[in-house]
Design a protein around this motif. Structure first.
Motif, PDB file in Angstrom:
ATOM      1  N   ASP A  46      38.420  23.301   2.795  1.00 25.96           N
ATOM      2  CA  ASP A  46      38.132  23.188   1.368  1.00 25.96           C
ATOM      3  C   ASP A  46      36.700  22.693   1.225  1.00 25.96           C
ATOM      4  O   ASP A  46      36.375  21.599   1.700  1.00 25.96           O
ATOM      5  CB  ASP A  46      39.087  22.184   0.705  1.00 25.96           C
ATOM      6  CG  ASP A  46      40.501  22.740   0.580  1.00 25.96           C
ATOM      7  OD1 ASP A  46      40.714  23.906   0.957  1.00 25.96           O
ATOM      8  OD2 ASP A  46      41.379  22.002   0.106  1.00 25.96           O
ATOM      9  N   ASP A  48      34.428  21.123  -0.881  1.00 23.36           N
ATOM     10  CA  ASP A  48      34.432  20.329  -2.109  1.00 23.36           C
ATOM     11  C   ASP A  48      33.023  19.969  -2.555  1.00 23.36           C
ATOM     12  O   ASP A  48      32.744  19.842  -3.740  1.00 23.36           O
ATOM     13  CB  ASP A  48      35.200  19.018  -1.875  1.00 23.36           C
ATOM     14  CG  ASP A  48      36.699  19.236  -1.836  1.00 23.36           C
ATOM     15  OD1 ASP A  48      37.187  20.067  -2.616  1.00 23.36           O
ATOM     16  OD2 ASP A  48      37.375  18.589  -1.028  1.00 23.36           O
ATOM     17  N   HIS A  97      38.409  27.987  -4.394  1.00 26.60           N
ATOM     18  CA  HIS A  97      38.997  26.647  -4.519  1.00 26.60           C
ATOM     19  C   HIS A  97      38.972  26.298  -6.013  1.00 26.60           C
ATOM     20  O   HIS A  97      38.003  25.757  -6.508  1.00 26.60           O
ATOM     21  CB  HIS A  97      38.139  25.685  -3.694  1.00 26.60           C
ATOM     22  CG  HIS A  97      38.789  24.385  -3.366  1.00 26.60           C
ATOM     23  ND1 HIS A  97      40.135  24.249  -3.134  1.00 26.60           N
ATOM     24  CD2 HIS A  97      38.266  23.142  -3.213  1.00 26.60           C
ATOM     25  CE1 HIS A  97      40.398  22.988  -2.848  1.00 26.60           C
ATOM     26  NE2 HIS A  97      39.295  22.286  -2.902  1.00 26.60           N
ATOM     27  N   HIS A 134      42.088  22.884  -6.014  1.00 26.42           N
ATOM     28  CA  HIS A 134      41.301  21.688  -5.743  1.00 26.42           C
ATOM     29  C   HIS A 134      42.044  20.526  -6.380  1.00 26.42           C
ATOM     30  O   HIS A 134      42.585  20.650  -7.476  1.00 26.42           O
ATOM     31  CB  HIS A 134      39.900  21.853  -6.349  1.00 26.42           C
ATOM     32  CG  HIS A 134      39.028  20.639  -6.238  1.00 26.42           C
ATOM     33  ND1 HIS A 134      38.709  20.065  -5.037  1.00 26.42           N
ATOM     34  CD2 HIS A 134      38.408  19.900  -7.193  1.00 26.42           C
ATOM     35  CE1 HIS A 134      37.920  19.019  -5.262  1.00 26.42           C
ATOM     36  NE2 HIS A 134      37.726  18.892  -6.547  1.00 26.42           N
ATOM     37  N   GLY A 135      42.068  19.390  -5.676  1.00 27.28           N
ATOM     38  CA  GLY A 135      42.856  18.286  -6.209  1.00 27.28           C
ATOM     39  C   GLY A 135      42.089  16.997  -6.349  1.00 27.28           C
ATOM     40  O   GLY A 135      42.624  15.939  -6.089  1.00 27.28           O
ATOM     41  N   ARG A 292      41.581  15.673  -3.251  1.00 30.02           N
ATOM     42  CA  ARG A 292      40.508  16.606  -2.893  1.00 30.02           C
ATOM     43  C   ARG A 292      40.882  18.038  -2.822  1.00 30.02           C
ATOM     44  O   ARG A 292      41.853  18.565  -2.718  1.00 30.02           O
ATOM     45  CB  ARG A 292      39.809  16.253  -1.584  1.00 30.02           C
ATOM     46  CG  ARG A 292      38.821  15.152  -1.813  1.00 30.02           C
ATOM     47  CD  ARG A 292      38.425  14.553  -0.523  1.00 30.02           C
ATOM     48  NE  ARG A 292      37.528  15.523   0.167  1.00 30.02           N
ATOM     49  CZ  ARG A 292      36.238  15.523   0.083  1.00 30.02           C
ATOM     50  NH1 ARG A 292      35.644  14.663  -0.645  1.00 30.02           N
ATOM     51  NH2 ARG A 292      35.505  16.382   0.737  1.00 30.02           N
TER      52      ARG A 292
HETATM   53 ZN    ZN Z   1      39.143  20.214  -2.986  1.00 24.74          ZN
END
Ligand code: ZN
Length: 292
Positions: A46, A48, A97, A134-135, A292
């Motif tokens: 991921d 980010d 993402h 995406h978190g 994340r």
């Molecule tokens: Zn993420």
């Protein structure tokens, strides 16, 4: 002191994976292959923040003939066309993402429009076949990966601006179908977590104390007594247990090479993780979620 989460350590992990009899497959292959290899590892990244680290990782994997999947956010500081192209040209899969419910503040029709537009941004670069939510608990461009980033967050808090979000972005697929966008799978919700052994480096640690949003339900029989914290533990686990199906989530921006960079990141990690534990308490979650 032996540092973990360095590119040197990541290279060691790649070399172990390449030496063992695993096929490393992309998420797209996992979702579309008619017959999966008997033993495989899915390597998912991921992206980010700081996508430069993703390129370094992609080049490193390429040295070991490893093809993995890189999920790019479409925010300005991550969506770097030249860089995505280079990673794609190394044979890796590029995915999206997405964080559309965060962006639309929970408005579903607005969120699906944003999704459509953002998938279009990849056109001409590569075809998006898989996606991953995406978190991050932080809205938009806010990022806790630098001192200046954390300062910006505090300034926003003081100004009373919205800083945190707790939408679960994958919830958009309760209303809509990603297949209508040519997507074959979602890296969380299309995976049977009882079928693969999933482990993530979220929060620069392989254990799951800091997870908030990436929900998985897995209790791999027999492995629960094996405690994985360091990358050495992970390597040992792969070598000893030789599980058939492994799914690794690695955040490229968490792996550093020079000592100064590593120490800085390590201090930030503690600030971030403590913040996350606070949020977890605040949201009343029970530890099965990740960030994340
Ligand atoms: Zn993420």
């Amino acid at each position: 002191m032996i540092l973990d989460f360095t590119l040197k350590k990541y290279r060691e992990l790649c070399s172990v994976i390449a030496d063992l009899d695993y096929s490393v497959i992309t998420l797209e292959e996992y979702f579309t292959l008619r017959k999966l290899p008997e033993k495989f590892i899915i390597l998912r990244h991921d992206v980010d923040d700081e996508p430069e680290y993703a390129l370094i990782m992609a080049q490193l994997e390429n040295m070991y003939n490893i093809r993995s999947t890189y999920y790019f956010r479409t925010v300005e500081n991550v969506f770097k066309i030249g860089l995505i192209e280079q990673i794609h040209n190394l044979g890796h899969e590029i995915g999206y993402h997405y964080e559309v419910l965060d962006e639309a503040n929970g408005n579903y029709p607005k969120a699906i429009n944003i999704f459509n537009k953002n998938v279009d941004k990849f056109k001409g670069l590569c075809e998006i076949k898989t996606i991953a939510q995406h978190g991050s608990p932080l809205v938009g461009q806010l990022s806790a990966t630098s001192i200046s980033g954390i300062w910006v967050i505090f300034k926003n808090i003081l100004k009373g601006n919205k800083v945190f979000t707790n939408w679960v972005n994958a919830d958009i697929w309760k209303e809509y179908d990603f297949k209508e966008f040519g997507i074959v799978g979602e890296a969380y919700i299309s995976i049977d977590f009882k079928d693969v052994y999933y482990i993530s480096d979220t929060g620069m640690s392989w254990n799951n104390k800091y997870r908030l949003k990436d929900v998985v339900n897995q209790t791999p029989a027999g492995f629960d007594k094996f405690n994985i914290e360091s990358t050495n533990d992970l390597i040992k686990m792969i070598k000893i247990y030789k599980m058939n199906r492994i799914y690794l989530l690695v955040h490229p921006d968490q792996w550093r090479d020079n000592l100064q960079d590593w120490i800085k990141w390590s201090i930030l990690k503690h600030i971030r993780n403590n913040g996350k534990l606070g949020l977890k308490y605040f949201w009343g979650l029970n530890g099965s979620h990740a960030i994340r």
